[in-house]
Write an enzyme that holds these catalytic residues in place. Structure first.
Site, PDB file in Angstrom:
ATOM      1  CG  PHE A   1      -1.238 -13.169   8.339  1.00  0.00           C
ATOM      2  CD1 PHE A   1      -1.599 -12.070   7.595  1.00  0.00           C
ATOM      3  CD2 PHE A   1      -1.401 -13.119   9.708  1.00  0.00           C
ATOM      4  CE1 PHE A   1      -2.119 -10.932   8.197  1.00  0.00           C
ATOM      5  CE2 PHE A   1      -1.925 -11.988  10.326  1.00  0.00           C
ATOM      6  CZ  PHE A   1      -2.283 -10.890   9.563  1.00  0.00           C
TER       7      PHE A   1
ATOM      8  CG  ASN B   1     -13.919  -0.883   0.402  1.00  0.00           C
ATOM      9  OD1 ASN B   1     -13.715   0.327   0.343  1.00  0.00           O
ATOM     10  ND2 ASN B   1     -14.503  -1.455   1.446  1.00  0.00           N
ATOM     11  N   PRO B   2     -11.496   0.923  -1.981  1.00  0.00           N
ATOM     12  CG  PRO B   2     -11.566   2.838  -3.312  1.00  0.00           C
ATOM     13  CD  PRO B   2     -12.433   1.730  -2.788  1.00  0.00           C
TER      14      PRO B   2
ATOM     15  CD  GLN C   1      -5.539  -7.170   3.196  1.00  0.00           C
ATOM     16  OE1 GLN C   1      -5.230  -7.197   4.380  1.00  0.00           O
ATOM     17  NE2 GLN C   1      -5.443  -8.230   2.425  1.00  0.00           N
TER      18      GLN C   1
ATOM     19  CE  LYS D   1      -3.340  -7.346 -13.592  1.00  0.00           C
ATOM     20  NZ  LYS D   1      -2.080  -6.656 -13.966  1.00  0.00           N
TER      21      LYS D   1
ATOM     22  CD  GLU E   1      -0.593 -13.823  -0.522  1.00  0.00           C
ATOM     23  OE1 GLU E   1      -0.504 -14.920   0.012  1.00  0.00           O
ATOM     24  OE2 GLU E   1      -1.577 -13.494  -1.195  1.00  0.00           O
TER      25      GLU E   1
END
Length: 712
Positions: free
Chosen positions: A245, A596-597, A603, A665, A669
């Site tokens: 992080f 990767n869906p 995430q 992209k 975050e």
């Protein structure tokens, strides 16, 4: 087990949901983390931290500690190896924070004053507790406040700290509606599940460090500079990382381990405790932000002013760039942003998931919501009316800006249409109900990286890229990218990463990791595929191609490149107890091609959950008298738990980026950006009370309800 899809049938591994290739190893314990890997003759170090907030060490008696069982050494400013803290590293300027034991000064409570090394961790800890350290204490200042007289513009650390165009006063005077409010966010900490750990040893004249970090290239380079070593003589490995992080770069524990290994000529491991992490690995600075908006009768922005104040330490200047989000999100005839910072006797802040955008979006998106209320416009509609055609500050065209699609699709799926805009009108028993929305953005960057691809005689392939898998599924993502580039089934590809010997690559940070590594992997694998198409025999050692994306990245056109999102939240508030429950959250994102869906959704949901935690719970509290933390543990520093998170959904719109070989992209975050504002806006809609300071604690809800204040 790993899902393997034959790409000769589907034609594409990228975009196929795939479980992590290392998943079984992690859930069975076979995956070894930095603090678990065995070494022969391993010794253990324990850091001793200062108990005063400012001053100097007047005495340090290590004799009692050295006499204790198993103790091998006590390193401190009087005997530690000298290091070079003046080197220019990733930060672009010297970083004295990692100058461990180089002087007797104490810049904040929790500064490392010694490292006790013993045969076992328990022996080291017991001896550390027995170490006698005396201090000459000096007056300290740890109080962060908007009116602090020491605040200044950080031109050196942040060139372009301020931007300005147009006549702000004139455009505000011409505005039919004006919002001018102040917003605050507290100090927040990133506490990954795996604490920071490093083991250092000398092996055949080379320094080897097994570490938990966000980029072995980064840490190896910094260690080589700090200890004045040839870069080729330093190897850093980081195979599995349990979260970072932004906090897992170079920190005192790695430096201490290397110092001790050098002195003792045996492997030394240093693992930080949860409490030590509060002062040693950085945090998100508290912020005080003022947002001023002016709009015409139709809700079009005429004036936008976003000013942000954050803190830094007296050791090293770090800026939380909260106002930069306004430079991308909304345009206005008069547009101004600025940053100021104040030096205090506290640890140095650092990057923390979506640095700048996370606190900045809370202020900006709360203010936009307040403007929608004044204009009598739906909050989604107001945002749509203020979609810029080019970068509001840069004037550059957008590579692709799909925020409109996120807002419209999110509103449809959330059931936004027909929402009663009046606050405090929906009730369900003792609960007041409300819904809120916020927009989100985060830059889409890319860093130079290298990779190699090897075809083996048995028909398998090995791809090497020095990526850092910090729990995001980097191995699995690179597997899909490589398989597509090679035109083979993913089951025939093996990914090797997390080793500085592989070659330089960008860090896992700034939502740039996957894009940077995938670009390099695609180039190397694509070239190998072309070579194999020419025929010929593969030699026993294999046929290898290598890539370097430096030139390709330098040739990229100057554009505004960003991921976008729309966050929606429904909150239930009990004004008799102050309890706030977020019943559901929905995030719709435009983040390029999703490799990767399965892991991408994790995430995004994780980021949204963290935003909820920021809105309702997270707050590090500092005692102004001692200069230390009141709640330096996870019992006092509250985070969202399972009971706080009911229904959190994340999805995305088609957003392929033609400027990128894979169309990526970045999603690391953008999931947290806007989430706290969406929750705060939902709380306003439920109660009619605007909370401009986070977290929205029960006591603040109760106070606002009792006083009937419109803002808190």
């Amino acid at each position: 087990m790993t899902t393997t899809t034959d790409t000769t049938t589907t034609g594409r591994a990228v975009g196929t949901a795939r479980t992590r290739v290392e998943g079984r190893d992690k859930v069975t314990g076979a995956a070894r983390y930095a603090g678990e890997i065995p070494f022969a003759g391993l010794a253990h170090g324990w850091l001793v931290l200062s108990t005063v907030a400012r001053g100097r060490i007047s005495s340090l008696d290590d004799a009692p500690a050295l006499a204790m069982p198993g103790v091998l050494a006590v390193l401190h400013h009087g005997n530690a190896p000298r290091v070079d803290t003046g080197y220019i590293g990733l930060l672009g300027r010297p970083n004295p924070v990692v100058g461990l034991f180089q002087h007797d000064r104490i810049p904040f409570m929790g500064w490392p004053v010694a490292l006790v090394v013993a045969e076992t961790s328990e022996q080291a800890r017991e001896a550390a507790d027995a170490l006698l350290v005396g201090y000459e204490q000096e007056p300290h200042d740890v109080e962060f406040a908007a009116g602090h007289p020491g605040a200044y513009v950080p031109e050196e650390a942040m060139p372009g700290a301020g931007t300005e165009k147009g006549d702000l006063a004139e455009r505000l005077a011409a505005s039919a509606y004006v919002v001018d409010e102040e917003y605050t966010t507290p100090e927040e900490h990133h506490h990954s599940m795996e604490p920071h750990a490093a083991t250092a040893r000398w092996d055949g004249g080379r320094l080897e460090v097994v570490d938990s970090n966000q980029g072995t290239t980064w840490v190896a380079s910094e260690l080589a500079s700090l200890f004045s070593l040839d870069p080729g003589s330093v190897r850093v490995r980081s195979e599995h990382v349990g979260g970072g992080f932004g906090s897992k770069g170079l920190a005192p524990h790695q430096v201490g381990a290397v110092m001790a290994a050098t002195v003792l000529q045996r492997p030394v491991r240093v693992v930080l405790t949860r409490r030590q992490m509060f002062s040693l690995v950085g945090f998100r600075s508290p912020t005080h932000q003022r947002v001023t908006l002016g709009a015409d009768a139709g809700g079009r922005l005429l004036a936008l002013d976003h000013q942000a104040l954050s803190l830094t330490s007296t050791v090293h200047e770090f800026i939380e760039p909260s106002a930069t989000v306004a430079r991308v999100m909304y345009d206005a005839d008069a547009h101004r942003t600025g940053h100021r910072v104040v030096r205090l006797d506290v640890p140095t802040p650092t990057w923390m998931r979506a640095p700048g955008e996370t606190p900045g979006s809370f202020a900006l998106e709360s203010a936009i919501d307040e403007l929608a209320e004044k204009c009598g416009l739906d909050p989604v509609e107001l945002r749509l009316r203020n979609e810029p055609e080019t970068g509001p500050v840069s004037g550059l065209p957008f590579s692709k800006r799909n925020l409109r699609a996120c807002l419209e699709e999110g509103a449809r799926r959330f059931g936004w249409v027909g929402r009663d805009p009046r606050p405090g009108t929906r009730r369900e028993g003792r609960w007041l109900l409300g819904t809120g929305v916020a927009a989100a953005t985060f830059p889409s960057g890319v860093g130079a990286s290298t990779a190699s691809a090897t075809a083996l005689p048995d028909g398998r392939f090995t791809v090497r890229v020095n990526a850092a898998d910090i729990g995001t599924g980097a191995r699995t993502a690179m597997l899909s990218v490589a398989a597509d580039a090679l035109g083979v089934d993913p089951g025939r590809v093996r990914i090797l990463l997390g080793d500085s010997d592989i070659g330089p690559a960008w860090i896992a940070g700034g939502s740039m990791g996957t894009r940077s590594w995938a670009w390099a992997v695609r180039l190397a694998a694509g070239e190998l595929r072309e070579m194999l198409a020419l025929g010929g025999t593969i030699p026993p050692e294999g046929l290898t191609t290598r890539s370097d994306t430096s030139e390709a990245i330098q040739a990229l056109a100057q554009l505004e490149r960003h991921s976008y999102g729309a966050q929606f939240a429904e909150a239930a508030v009990d004004t008799s107890t102050g309890e706030v429950r977020v019943r559901r959250m929905l995030g719709i994102f435009a983040a390029g091609t999703v490799v990767n869906p399965l892991t991408a959704r994790s995430q995004l949901v994780g980021g949204m959950t963290w935003g909820l935690s920021m809105a309702l719970h997270e707050e590090a509290v500092r005692d102004r008298h001692s200069g230390g933390y009141v709640n330096a543990d996870l019992a006092g520093y509250h985070v969202a738990a399972h009971a706080d998170v009911t229904r959190v959904e994340a999805d995305w719109v088609d957003d392929h980026d033609p400027q990128d070989p894979v169309g990526i992209k970045g999603i690391g975050e953008v999931g947290i950006v806007g989430a706290a504002a969406a929750v705060a806006n939902a709380v306003w809609h439920a109660t009619g009370v605007r909370h401009r300071s986070l977290p929205i604690r029960p006591d603040r809800v109760l106070t606002a309800a009792q006083e009937g204040t419109p803002g808190a």
